[in-house]
Design an enzyme around this catalytic site. Structure first.
Site: not given
Ligand SMILES: Cc1ncc(C[n+]2csc(CCOP(=O)(O)OP(=O)(O)O)c2C)c(N)n1
Ligand SMILES: [Mg+2]
Lengths: 326, 358
Positions: B92, B161
């Site tokens: 990322e 998450h």
């Protein structure tokens, strides 16, 4: 004569066999629980049992292991209680994490399991910290971190490996190369098509091993852990393995890989290979192995029953454990 | 070690989503927005993990194996090819940073950050580069980067998450943050975000993905303006504000309140930054009461900001203190027994509204 994998004693062989069978049965059972809607999916470790089993044969409770989103096998090999694990998967109060972490976050510090982690690559530096702690405290504990081929592309691996190497920390970096990160093939995402080779740049040994052979995992684990305990520094192991199922829950892996490839790996199944080795070398009989299969089945069923019958956490647990003291 | 068993195989993808009734799902609406934005502007590219899937295996017949973690980009690679639909490694910091650099040099990248909670991996690129370059460089460089990311609890996925952390980004001047609440706003906000010359982060709530509710989705590209809230339904007694998924909660709560004889006005805030102060103030000056519903953590949050706005600028109009319905100051629990207690519910909103209406 020192043990090598070719002359492994019966006790170790049977421990490894039993551990792998327990992992497989645990995963089959947890998949059934997920299919029944008791948890919303999980990342199955079936196919990869040999990797943490061969490594953990050399580990003690005061050694650390850190995992990933796909970590049930790491936890079982490290000795985490099956009942508490299955209860955690079902979000029960009796789970390893009191139902707060779930399938991707199982931790049991008493067994040295410093946690599975759902953020890819996130645990690698934490493992370096656990090793630092052992070094500063002057004990000979080691720290093992498992991560995937996909995680090998996170920047955290670079920083962690360099740090571990310059400080000669007792870390074993274990890349479980199961060839895929979700649907992304390893050969696309990893430049040079080798994780092990990257070790050279950090002046540490980088070993590629057959992750479907628990004997080979035992062998490479032995040397890496010896080095770490002796203060000689970190090792990177790239274990070539395969996940039999999809990435998660409903993922159909045949959207990105062939049946032939799956067959190729299943023909080299780690449990079958060890079984054949044990029988071929006469270390144990079919009956002895069958009784271990049965024992594994009994303990997994008991764990599933325990989990099912356990209570859910009380509502007030929503806000406890955020801080140590408030 | 490596078997040569990768053989040709029929393409399995279902192809792009389509639906003639124009009652699209959230996923279909976003997919269409990205497709149209890419058609109208060749500098738009998309990057992210498994946004097509099976990268590099086109010749073996595997293409579009995933189409994005939530299938938002399904079918795009067939039209735009791997040069513009780029599967990335799990890096990322690398590809979000590359998005910043590409944006600064003439592309309009749309980058997928799978879950908002993963922003930590690439926070530096977002907060130090994307947010600051235009200002630090004296307004001489634009960063027309769009980041899309998933938020929200309710999927039994635990603390890492499930976060709804737009407030973190709204804290940074220089970043625009938008939160669609249904398929219609999703398509319009995606088009606006991609066309916008500033970095925009789009937060998509997991629980909205399959939804078909809300206004019908026009076929042609259209914009839902960034920085504008939307009065979803007018009312006289109390204002309920929602963001993304909580807008749906507010709409349901308003229906229940109407059965109790109360008329609730529902304001869909849509943009977290820059905030549309005017619409909120106008509404609350009319209804004299406000319930602010938000799934983000409550401390230093968007909900606190809306509450402060109302307290500071509409104090004289209020018949009751502003009221926030948020999760408690805690992390998202895994257990199916605890997770529903985290998320603001219709019952909690109705209870809060009833309280301010007393
Ligand atoms: C920082 C981050 N990015 C993306 C994801 C989403 N994600 C979860 S697992 C996964 C693939 C991981 O692949 P690999 O490291 O090879 O492990 P495997 O799943 O094969 O065990 C991805 C992309 C994540 N959890 N964290
Ligand atoms: Mg992998």
């Amino acid at each position: 004569m020192a043990n090598t994998s070719a002359t492994l004693d019966k006790k170790t062989l049977l421990w490894m066999y039993e551990t792998m069978v327990v992992i497989r049965k645990f995963e089959e059972s947890s998949k059934r629980e997920a299919d029944a809607g008791k948890l919303r999916g999980m990342h199955s470790s079936i196919g990869q049992e040999a990797v943490p089993t061969g490594i953990s044969a050399h580990l003690r409770d005061d050694d650390y292991a850190l995992g990933t989103h796909r970590s049930h096998h790491h936890c079982i090999a490290k000795g985490v209680d099956l009942n508490e694990m299955m209860a955690e998967l079902l979000g029960k109060a009796t789970g390893t994490n009191k139902g707060k972490g779930g399938t991707m976050h199982i931790a049991d510090i008493n067994k040295g399991m410093l946690g599975a982690n759902g953020v890819v690559g996130s645990n690698i530096p934490v493992a370096v910290g656990a090793a630092l702690s052992a070094k500063v405290k002057g004990n000979d504990s080691v720290s093992v971190v498992y991560f995937g081929d996909g995680a090998a592309n996170q920047g955290s691996l670079h920083e962690a490996m360099n740090l571990a190497s310059i400080w000669k920390l007792p870390v074993i970096f274990v890349c479980e190369n199961n060839r895929y990160a979700e649907s992304t093939p390893f050969e696309y995402s990893v430049a040079g098509e080798s994780v092990a080779k990257r070790a050279e740049g950090y002046a540490m040994p980088g070993v590629e091993a057959d992750g479907q052979s628990v004997l080979e995992m035992w062998e490479v684990g032995k040397e890496a852990i010896r080095r770490a305990r002796a203060g000689e520094g970190p090792t990177l192991i790239e274990a070539m393995t395969y996940r039999y199922h999809g990435h998660f829950g409903a993922d159909d892996p045949l959207n990105y890989r062939t049946q032939e490839e799956e067959d190729y790996y299943e023909a080299r199944d780690c449990v079958e290979q060890l079984k054949n080795h044990i029988l071929d070398t006469g270390k144990a009989t079919e009956e002895e192995l069958a009784s271990l299969d049965e024992k594994a089945g009994v303990s997994v069923s008991a764990a599933t029953k325990f989990a099912d019958e356990s209570p859910f956490p009380l509502p007030e647990e929503l806000t406890t454990d955020v801080y140590v003291n408030v | 070690m490596k078997p040569d068993v990768l053989k040709k195989q029929a393409w399995k993808s279902q192809g792009p989503p389509s639906d003639k009734t124009r009652k699209l799902t959230f996923i279909q609406a976003v997919n269409e927005a990205i497709r149209q934005a890419m058609r109208e502007d060749p500098t738009v590219i998309v990057m992210g993990e498994d946004i097509a899937g099976a990268p590099g295996r086109e010749e073996q017949g595997f293409i579009d194996a995933w189409g994005g973690p939530t299938r938002l980009t399904k079918g795009l690679i067939q039209e735009f090819g791997p040069e513009r639909i780029r599967d990335t490694p799990i890096s990322e910091a690398g590809f979000v940073g590359a998005g910043v650099g590409a944006a600064a040099t003439g592309l309009r990248p749309l980058v997928d950050l799978m879950y908002a909670g993963f922003f930590g991996v690439c926070a530096d690129q977002i907060t130090n580069n994307a947010a600051k370059m235009h200002y630090m460089f004296g307004g001489k460089v634009n960063v027309p980067l769009t980041i899309m990311t998933n938020i929200g609890a309710g999927a039994n996925s635990a603390a890492q998450h499930s976060e709804t952390i737009y407030s973190v980004f709204a804290h940074y001047p220089g970043l625009k943050c938008v939160v669609p609440s249904d398929p219609y706003t999703a398509k319009g906000l995606f088009i606006s975000a991609i066309r916008d010359n500033d970095p925009v982060i789009i937060f998509n709530h997991k629980l909205l993905m399959g939804m078909r509710a809300g206004p019908e989705v026009p076929e042609e590209p259209y914009e839902v303006p960034i920085g504008k809230a939307n009065v979803v339904q007018e009312g006289a007694d109390v204002t309920l504000t929602g963001v993304g998924y909580t807008t749906q909660i507010c709409i349901e709560a308003a229906a229940e309140l109407s059965q109790q004889g109360y008329s609730a006005e529902v304001v869909d805030l849509l943009t977290v930054s820059p905030m549309d102060e005017e619409t909120v103030l106008e509404s609350v000056k009319k209804t004299r009461r406000i319930v602010i519903v938000d799934e983000d953590y409550p401390r230093c949050s968007f909900a606190s900001d809306v509450s402060a706005l109302v307290a500071e600028q509409a104090f004289d109009y209020l018949d009751a203190p502003p009221c926030r319905v948020t999760p408690p100051h805690t992390l998202v629990p895994y257990s199916l027994a605890l997770e529903p207690l985290f998320i603001p519910t219709v019952e909690r909103v109705v209870a809060a509204a009833t309280e301010v209406l007393q």
